[in-house]
Design an enzyme around this catalytic site. Structure first.
Site, mmCIF file in Angstrom:
data_model
loop_
_atom_site.group_PDB
_atom_site.id
_atom_site.type_symbol
_atom_site.label_atom_id
_atom_site.label_comp_id
_atom_site.label_asym_id
_atom_site.label_seq_id
_atom_site.Cartn_x
_atom_site.Cartn_y
_atom_site.Cartn_z
ATOM 1 N N HIS A 104 0.808 -1.219 0.000
ATOM 2 C CA HIS A 104 0.000 0.000 0.000
ATOM 3 C C HIS A 104 0.842 1.271 0.000
ATOM 4 O O HIS A 104 0.343 2.342 0.329
ATOM 5 C CB HIS A 104 -0.958 -0.014 1.192
ATOM 6 C CG HIS A 104 -1.967 -1.125 1.122
ATOM 7 N ND1 HIS A 104 -2.619 -1.638 2.218
ATOM 8 C CD2 HIS A 104 -2.428 -1.830 0.046
ATOM 9 C CE1 HIS A 104 -3.440 -2.607 1.832
ATOM 10 N NE2 HIS A 104 -3.345 -2.742 0.520
ATOM 11 N N GLY A 169 -0.918 -9.509 12.516
ATOM 12 C CA GLY A 169 -1.368 -8.127 12.616
ATOM 13 C C GLY A 169 -2.335 -7.682 11.547
ATOM 14 O O GLY A 169 -2.530 -6.490 11.348
#
Length: 224
Positions: A104, A169
């Protein structure tokens, strides 16, 4: 040497003090995510978006890698480790990991609004009027909602060669990143660390319902 592929997300950096990308109320640091993480948001209010990422960048210099980041880096002594992260911070690299791709984008990089391949290091604030060499406004090197994720093909290739897959995570709910776990080979060992596991539990996935810093130690013990 076995190939350990790590898919990491906001949960691993949250323990270093970085706010998760999207809280339960749909806001990010008090902003609707579409205001600060979409092409339309940037078009409608570029100053707001630039200021938002300037603050995130400044915050990044106040935090440091945690035990989970450091442990993953240390695993390079015994494994070939590839980290595919949804995080835009540099905590994996600061911990010492040497093979990291950021699906990202990266907070410490900027790019031209004219040429998306014109990417460069940026550790200071970006202001309206800061231009690329072609004379166009520069923007954070972040993949916003509605934009292509150009590193997905590379990430798929990495996952296809994994001997061990570690998901840490991340709830694996955001696509296309969430699809990556399905590209590992049939007999690849899969471990999933999350305090509130969202993945459907099945016999192929070893679920460790702990925080990143706690779960990484459990994972190490299971490997040994």
């Amino acid at each position: 040497m076995k190939h350990l592929v790590v898919l990491s997300g906001a949960g691993i950096s949250a323990e270093s003090g970085i706010k998760t990308f999207r809280d339960a109320d749909g806001l990010w640091e008090g902003h609707d995510v579409m205001e600060v993480a979409s092409p339309d948001g940037f078009k409608n209010n570029p100053k707001l978006v630039l200021d938002f990422y300037n603050q995130r960048r400044q915050q990044l210099f106040t935090v440091k890698p945690n035990a989970a980041h450091l442990t993953l880096a240390n695993l390079e002594h015994d494994y070939k480790v590839s980290i595919v992260t949804q995080n835009v911070d540099d905590l994996h690299e600061r911990a010492g990991s040497t093979n990291v791709i950021h699906l990202h984008g990266e907070l410490l990089k900027a790019r031209s609004t004219y040429d998306s391949s014109d990417v460069f290091t940026c550790k200071s604030d970006i202001q309206l009027g800061d231009l690329c060499k072609e004379g166009y406004q520069i923007r954070p090197h972040i993949v916003w909602f509605g934009e292509d994720v150009p590193l997905i093909p590379k990430a798929i290739n990495i996952c296809e060669t994994a001997d061990i897959l570690l998901i840490i995570g991340t709830s694996m709910q955001v696509y296309p990143a969430a699809s990556l776990m399905h590209y590992v080979r049939e007999h690849t060992a899969i471990y999933y660390i999350d305090p509130n596991p969202a993945l459907v539990r099945n016999s192929k996935i070893v679920t460790i319902a702990e925080s990143a810093t706690q779960g990484i130690q459990t994972f190490i013990n299971l490997l040994n």
